[in-house]
Design a protein around this motif. Structure first.
Motif, PDB file in Angstrom:
ATOM      1  N   ASN A 189       0.848  -1.193   0.000  1.00 16.17           N
ATOM      2  CA  ASN A 189       0.000   0.000   0.000  1.00 16.17           C
ATOM      3  C   ASN A 189       0.884   1.243   0.000  1.00 16.17           C
ATOM      4  O   ASN A 189       1.879   1.316   0.728  1.00 16.17           O
ATOM      5  N   ASN A 190       0.514   2.202  -0.810  1.00 19.18           N
ATOM      6  CA  ASN A 190       1.262   3.459  -0.926  1.00 19.18           C
ATOM      7  C   ASN A 190       2.677   3.225  -1.457  1.00 19.18           C
ATOM      8  O   ASN A 190       3.611   3.955  -1.122  1.00 19.18           O
ATOM      9  N   CYS A 237       8.430   3.265  -2.324  1.00 27.81           N
ATOM     10  CA  CYS A 237       7.237   3.887  -1.757  1.00 27.81           C
ATOM     11  C   CYS A 237       6.911   5.188  -2.479  1.00 27.81           C
ATOM     12  O   CYS A 237       7.794   5.848  -3.048  1.00 27.81           O
TER      13      CYS A 237
END
Length: 325
Positions: A190-191, A209
């Motif tokens: 995620n992200n 990221c």
């Protein structure tokens, strides 16, 4: 079984294995012979030797095929392993070992067709490699639907007790190419993002990221041969808001008017990580105070707080604490 030979003069010798190189497993005279003999070979030889003196009643021996107990299988790309006497019930007090050896560039995949042992008493053990690294032990009806041996040599050890017996097992084996078996899909954090879509042995994937997030874990993962399957050499990393990231050296200063603090979490378990020391410094404008509201709180309990704890201090005390540690 009747057995009576002239003691110390007439002998019955029992051998197993190839006729050109047999192995002696017992020699018997008089009335001295076990009630039952189990061998671990498909060839058994009995040799009777008598002298020129007295003669006795001799013997009457019943034999039957109880299935092969062990063996070395080589030069086969596939086949089956059966418990002795399968599809009938196996015997108790057995110790059988099979070795499967396939092409040195391959692995061994095993699929149980049927499996039923006396639970907690009779066991089938799986090992891999020349050094015999154990990869599993199974009893009762509890066995995976597929076992991957990441080596060209696999060993199976079947041990039964003196108690009850069950129906035994039939296991199919086949060699496989390492390039046909993959590590599990590591997903995308995620992200964050992942570069690399090949998951075979030796493949490398890279993680990063999005702006404003930090990577927790290893950036580079390599697919490798594990104990019983293909696996990544590190846990899959995650991406976190730096506000929530663990900062130990000097603490992280947070001067926003409001916000949230979360401990660093393990993306695999969803729980906070172990063995960390994190600190956050909350700084308000002069003339104001900081209010801390607990929305959720669940740490490992120990009445003296010797394990996991959250400690709240004023800034000056915290600064001294951090500098001391």
């Amino acid at each position: 079984m009747a057995f009576k030979l002239e003691p110390n003069f007439d002998w019955l010798y029992v051998y197993k294995g190839d006729q050109e190189d047999p192995i002696l497993i017992g020699s018997y005279t008089g009335r001295d012979i076990p009630a039952e003999l189990d061998t671990t070979s498909h060839v058994v030889q009995l040799v009777l030797q008598t002298d020129f003196q007295y003669i006795f009643e001799g013997f009457r021996i019943y034999f039957h095929d109880q299935g092969i107990c062990g063996g070395h299988i080589t030069g086969q790309s596939s086949g089956y392993i059966y418990s002795p006497n399968y599809p009938g019930q196996y015997h108790n007090n057995l110790m059988c070992t099979w070795t499967i050896e396939v092409n040195s560039q391959k692995g061994v995949k095993m699929t149980p067709v049927s499996f039923s042992l006396e639970e907690n008493f009779d066991w089938l053990y799986f090992y891999k490699g020349e050094d015999g690294t154990i990869i599993g032990a199974y009893s009762g009806k509890d066995i995976p639907g597929e076992l991957i041996v990441t080596d060209y040599i696999a060993h199976l050890l079947f041990h039964t007790s003196r108690n009850d017996i069950e129906d035994g097992f039939k296991i199919h084996f086949e060699e496989f190419d390492f390039m046909s078996v993959e590590c599990p899909d590591p997903g995308v954090p995620n992200n964050g993002y992942r570069n690399g879509n090949r998951f075979t042995v030796g493949s490398v994937v890279l993680f990063g990221c999005d702006d404003g997030y930090v990577l927790l874990g290893q950036e580079r993962l390599t697919c490798q041969s594990g104990i019983i399957t293909m696996e990544w050499n590190f846990n899959v990393p995650g991406c976190e808001d730096p506000t929530h990231a663990c900062v130990a050296d000097g603490g992280r200063v947070m001067s926003e008017e409001e916000g949230e603090i979360l401990p660093p979490f393990d993306p695999l378990t969803g729980n906070y990580r172990d063995n960390v020391f994190c600190s956050w410094i909350l700084e308000a404008d002069p003339g104001k105070v900081v209010v801390v509201e607990f929305l959720e709180f669940h740490l490992e309990y120990e009445k003296r707080c010797r394990y996991d704890l959250l400690q709240i201090e004023d800034y000056e005390s915290l600064r001294k604490f951090l500098s001391f540690n």
